[in-house]
Design a protein around this motif. Structure first.
Motif, PDB file in Angstrom:
ATOM      1  N   ARG A  40       0.845  -1.208   0.000  1.00 22.76           N
ATOM      2  CA  ARG A  40       0.000   0.000   0.000  1.00 22.76           C
ATOM      3  C   ARG A  40       0.875   1.252   0.000  1.00 22.76           C
ATOM      4  O   ARG A  40       0.570   2.245   0.653  1.00 22.76           O
ATOM      5  CB  ARG A  40      -0.961  -0.026   1.199  1.00 22.76           C
ATOM      6  CG  ARG A  40      -1.838  -1.293   1.246  1.00 22.76           C
ATOM      7  CD  ARG A  40      -3.292  -1.013   1.491  1.00 22.76           C
ATOM      8  NE  ARG A  40      -3.516  -0.376   2.766  1.00 22.76           N
ATOM      9  CZ  ARG A  40      -3.787  -1.008   3.916  1.00 22.76           C
ATOM     10  NH1 ARG A  40      -3.889  -2.326   3.953  1.00 22.76           N
ATOM     11  NH2 ARG A  40      -3.985  -0.332   5.020  1.00 22.76           N
ATOM     12  N   TYR A  61      -6.601   7.809   7.335  1.00 24.56           N
ATOM     13  CA  TYR A  61      -6.759   6.352   7.250  1.00 24.56           C
ATOM     14  C   TYR A  61      -8.211   6.008   6.905  1.00 24.56           C
ATOM     15  O   TYR A  61      -8.481   5.183   6.028  1.00 24.56           O
ATOM     16  CB  TYR A  61      -6.358   5.730   8.599  1.00 24.56           C
ATOM     17  CG  TYR A  61      -6.462   4.231   8.631  1.00 24.56           C
ATOM     18  CD1 TYR A  61      -5.438   3.433   8.132  1.00 24.56           C
ATOM     19  CD2 TYR A  61      -7.590   3.610   9.159  1.00 24.56           C
ATOM     20  CE1 TYR A  61      -5.533   2.056   8.153  1.00 24.56           C
ATOM     21  CE2 TYR A  61      -7.693   2.233   9.188  1.00 24.56           C
ATOM     22  CZ  TYR A  61      -6.669   1.456   8.686  1.00 24.56           C
ATOM     23  OH  TYR A  61      -6.768   0.094   8.714  1.00 24.56           O
ATOM     24  N   TYR A  89      -7.040 -10.587   6.520  1.00 25.11           N
ATOM     25  CA  TYR A  89      -7.138 -10.037   5.165  1.00 25.11           C
ATOM     26  C   TYR A  89      -7.860 -11.013   4.228  1.00 25.11           C
ATOM     27  O   TYR A  89      -7.709 -10.952   3.019  1.00 25.11           O
ATOM     28  CB  TYR A  89      -5.751  -9.663   4.623  1.00 25.11           C
ATOM     29  CG  TYR A  89      -5.125  -8.506   5.375  1.00 25.11           C
ATOM     30  CD1 TYR A  89      -5.657  -7.226   5.267  1.00 25.11           C
ATOM     31  CD2 TYR A  89      -4.030  -8.701   6.213  1.00 25.11           C
ATOM     32  CE1 TYR A  89      -5.101  -6.165   5.968  1.00 25.11           C
ATOM     33  CE2 TYR A  89      -3.471  -7.648   6.914  1.00 25.11           C
ATOM     34  CZ  TYR A  89      -4.016  -6.384   6.786  1.00 25.11           C
ATOM     35  OH  TYR A  89      -3.470  -5.333   7.481  1.00 25.11           O
ATOM     36  N   HIS A 107      -3.700  -0.648  20.785  1.00 27.99           N
ATOM     37  CA  HIS A 107      -3.790   0.755  20.325  1.00 27.99           C
ATOM     38  C   HIS A 107      -4.073   1.699  21.492  1.00 27.99           C
ATOM     39  O   HIS A 107      -3.156   2.305  22.028  1.00 27.99           O
ATOM     40  CB  HIS A 107      -4.837   0.951  19.212  1.00 27.99           C
ATOM     41  CG  HIS A 107      -4.428   0.371  17.902  1.00 27.99           C
ATOM     42  ND1 HIS A 107      -3.424   0.900  17.130  1.00 27.99           N
ATOM     43  CD2 HIS A 107      -4.892  -0.708  17.224  1.00 27.99           C
ATOM     44  CE1 HIS A 107      -3.296   0.179  16.023  1.00 27.99           C
ATOM     45  NE2 HIS A 107      -4.157  -0.808  16.060  1.00 27.99           N
ATOM     46  N   ASP A 130       2.773  -3.987  15.186  1.00 28.63           N
ATOM     47  CA  ASP A 130       1.591  -3.815  14.329  1.00 28.63           C
ATOM     48  C   ASP A 130       1.970  -3.965  12.856  1.00 28.63           C
ATOM     49  O   ASP A 130       1.363  -3.333  12.001  1.00 28.63           O
ATOM     50  CB  ASP A 130       0.913  -2.456  14.575  1.00 28.63           C
ATOM     51  CG  ASP A 130      -0.516  -2.397  14.020  1.00 28.63           C
ATOM     52  OD1 ASP A 130      -1.089  -3.471  13.758  1.00 28.63           O
ATOM     53  OD2 ASP A 130      -1.043  -1.284  13.854  1.00 28.63           O
TER      54      ASP A 130
HETATM   55  O1  NIG Z   1      -3.727  -2.336  13.680  1.00 22.70           O
HETATM   56  N1  NIG Z   1      -6.592  -1.027  12.831  1.00 22.70           N
HETATM   57  C1  NIG Z   1      -6.783  -2.083  12.213  1.00 22.70           C
HETATM   58  N2  NIG Z   1      -5.841  -2.899  11.797  1.00 22.70           N
HETATM   59  C2  NIG Z   1      -4.506  -2.506  11.496  1.00 22.70           C
HETATM   60  C3  NIG Z   1      -4.391  -1.858  10.193  1.00 22.70           C
HETATM   61  C4  NIG Z   1      -4.666  -2.807   9.125  1.00 22.70           C
HETATM   62  C5  NIG Z   1      -4.553  -2.228   7.760  1.00 22.70           C
HETATM   63  O2  NIG Z   1      -4.709  -1.009   7.569  1.00 22.70           O
HETATM   64  O3  NIG Z   1      -4.316  -3.032   6.842  1.00 22.70           O
HETATM   65  C6  NIG Z   1      -3.882  -1.742  12.629  1.00 22.70           C
HETATM   66  O4  NIG Z   1      -3.493  -0.585  12.493  1.00 22.70           O
END
Ligand code: NIG
Ligand code: FE
Length: 422
Positions: free
Chosen positions: A95, A108, A158, A282, A333
């Motif tokens: 990405r 985001y 995913y 988080h 992460d």
């Molecule tokens: O921990 N917040 C959700 N999941 C992921 C991001 C996953 C993604 O953007 O592909 C996270 O930041």
């Protein structure tokens, strides 16, 4: 000159201010000042730590013939294998285009709502074969291991639909069986609402069908699943929806370990504490009540400094959490939105941007990360009876691993996982 440090503690988790009280056993000068008295770790053939002590004491107990292999750590430091408390390592594509968009000001959630973000990775992951996903996963895990991570929490998420979630979980299961690392595997089918569906339908599918199917495969020995995760966030899954999925997972014996309060406050931390979650990740927007609740429940706060840094989120209230007695862990992460495979980089960011001391950072990436995965009985510190996961650092003190930003693979001379040099 021999300087060996062994970081060791008897606790299963370090809460709040205990986090800075990691016992650091240092080598010392014996009466005979010609020889500095180093420390040694003796590992048995099952890969567990059998003994730890000063050489002057151990020399009487063992002779060289007792050992198949000796690793000379003279002048180096030894710390427990690092534990990465949160990763999303199975996906195809990248990405990098979104990275540019974010630098130009897109958020985001803008990208997510426009069908990018997780959705774009879901599309490329659906197209990838199991073999392709396996080989990219192994490369990522190898890099993590070279950077000192011996235990890695690893999520699905995913795939979203059952078929693709099972595909990802099979890839993780194979990596766990075949690789030198230790994975803690998480079912994260509720990572986003599938395109064309609704959150209500997705939750119903997961609770009534997908989790059962995943656990059937687990029972048959074709998968390993340790934890259950949900992306609890405004516009994704609500607190009540997250709770339904987590409780269903808990009914199968999985550890609840989920994403909450990342981009907005919803009360996920209060809910997670109430249901006895092992960990919540988080927490940038956690409330004072949420902090009190997780301190009370003993839920580990898994903080993710690379994500907060890269998305320019406010830092979570880390000092307040620590003052209130919360056990803080950290994780990379690793995911296509925040691409970082190196725990020492994460540790550096935790220290600098989250205002954590070096001792707190080490506790957060060893014993507390182990506790977040329900593994603190066997991992996360150098203690007799625990698995011999160790990182040898060729520097005068372990703090160099954090201090020397971006230099970890140079400083780490040896990684030992389950008693084997990797
Ligand atoms: O921990 N917040 C959700 N999941 C992921 C991001 C996953 C993604 O953007 O592909 C996270 O930041
Ligand atoms: Fe995540």
């Amino acid at each position: 000159e021999q300087v060996v440090q062994v970081v060791n503690n008897g606790a299963k988790v370090l809460r709040g201010n205990e986090m800075k009280s990691l016992a650091v056993l240092e080598s010392r000068l014996p009466k005979d000042a010609n020889r500095r008295d180093g420390l040694s770790v003796v590992v048995d053939r099952t890969g567990n730590i059998h003994d730890i002590g000063y050489d002057s004491d151990l020399d009487g107990k063992y002779t060289e013939q007792d050992f198949d292999h000796i690793v000379d750590a003279t002048g180096q430091c030894v710390i427990p294998g690092l534990i990465d408390g949160h990763t999303h390592p199975v996906w195809a594509g990248d990405r990098v285009n979104e990275f540019s968009m974010k630098l130009a000001g897109a958020t985001y959630m803008d990208i997510h709502k426009a069908g990018g973000g997780i959705y774009s990775t879901v599309t490329s992951t659906h197209l990838a074969t199991e073999e392709q996903l396996y080989s990219s996963l192994v490369q990522r895990l190898q890099t993590m291991l070279q950077n000192g991570s011996t235990t890695i929490e690893a999520k699905s998420g995913y795939g979203l639909d059952l078929e693709n979630e099972l595909k990802i979980l099979r890839v993780l299961h194979r990596a766990q069986k075949e690789g030198p690392w230790n994975l803690s595997i998480t079912y994260c089918g509720a990572h986003a609402v599938p395109k064309g569906s609704s959150a209500e339908v997705a939750v119903k599918d997961i609770v009534e069908h997908h989790l059962n199917a995943v656990m059937e495969e687990t029972k048959a020995g074709r998968l390993t699943v340790d934890n259950v995760d949900v992306f609890c966030e405004t516009g994704v899954f609500t607190v009540e929806q997250a709770k339904a999925i987590l409780r269903k997972g808990q009914s199968f014996g999985l550890n609840a370990n989920f994403h909450a309060e990342e981009l907005s406050y919803l009360g996920g931390a209060e809910m997670g504490a109430a249901i006895g979650s092992k960990a919540i990740s988080h927490l940038e927007y956690i409330s004072p009540e949420g902090i009190a609740a997780i301190a009370q429940s003993g839920t580990v706060a898994t903080l993710l400094p690379t994500t907060a840094f890269q998305m320019r989120l406010p830092a979570p209230p880390v000092r307040r959490m620590i003052e209130q007695g919360v056990a803080v862990a950290i994780g990379s992460d690793f995911n296509p939105n925040a691409h970082c495979l190196s725990m020492p980089v994460v540790m550096y960011l935790a220290a600098v941007t989250f205002h954590m001391s070096l001792e707190e950072v080490l506790a957060a990436s060893t014993i507390n990360a182990a506790a977040s995965l329900n593994l603190a009985d066997s991992r996360g510190s150098l203690e007799i009876g625990k698995v011999a996961d160790m990182v040898l650092i060729d520097s005068p003190s372990w703090e160099h691993l954090i201090y020397q930003l971006g230099n970890a693979t140079k400083l780490i001379s040896t990684v030992i996982s389950k008693g084997f040099v990797v």
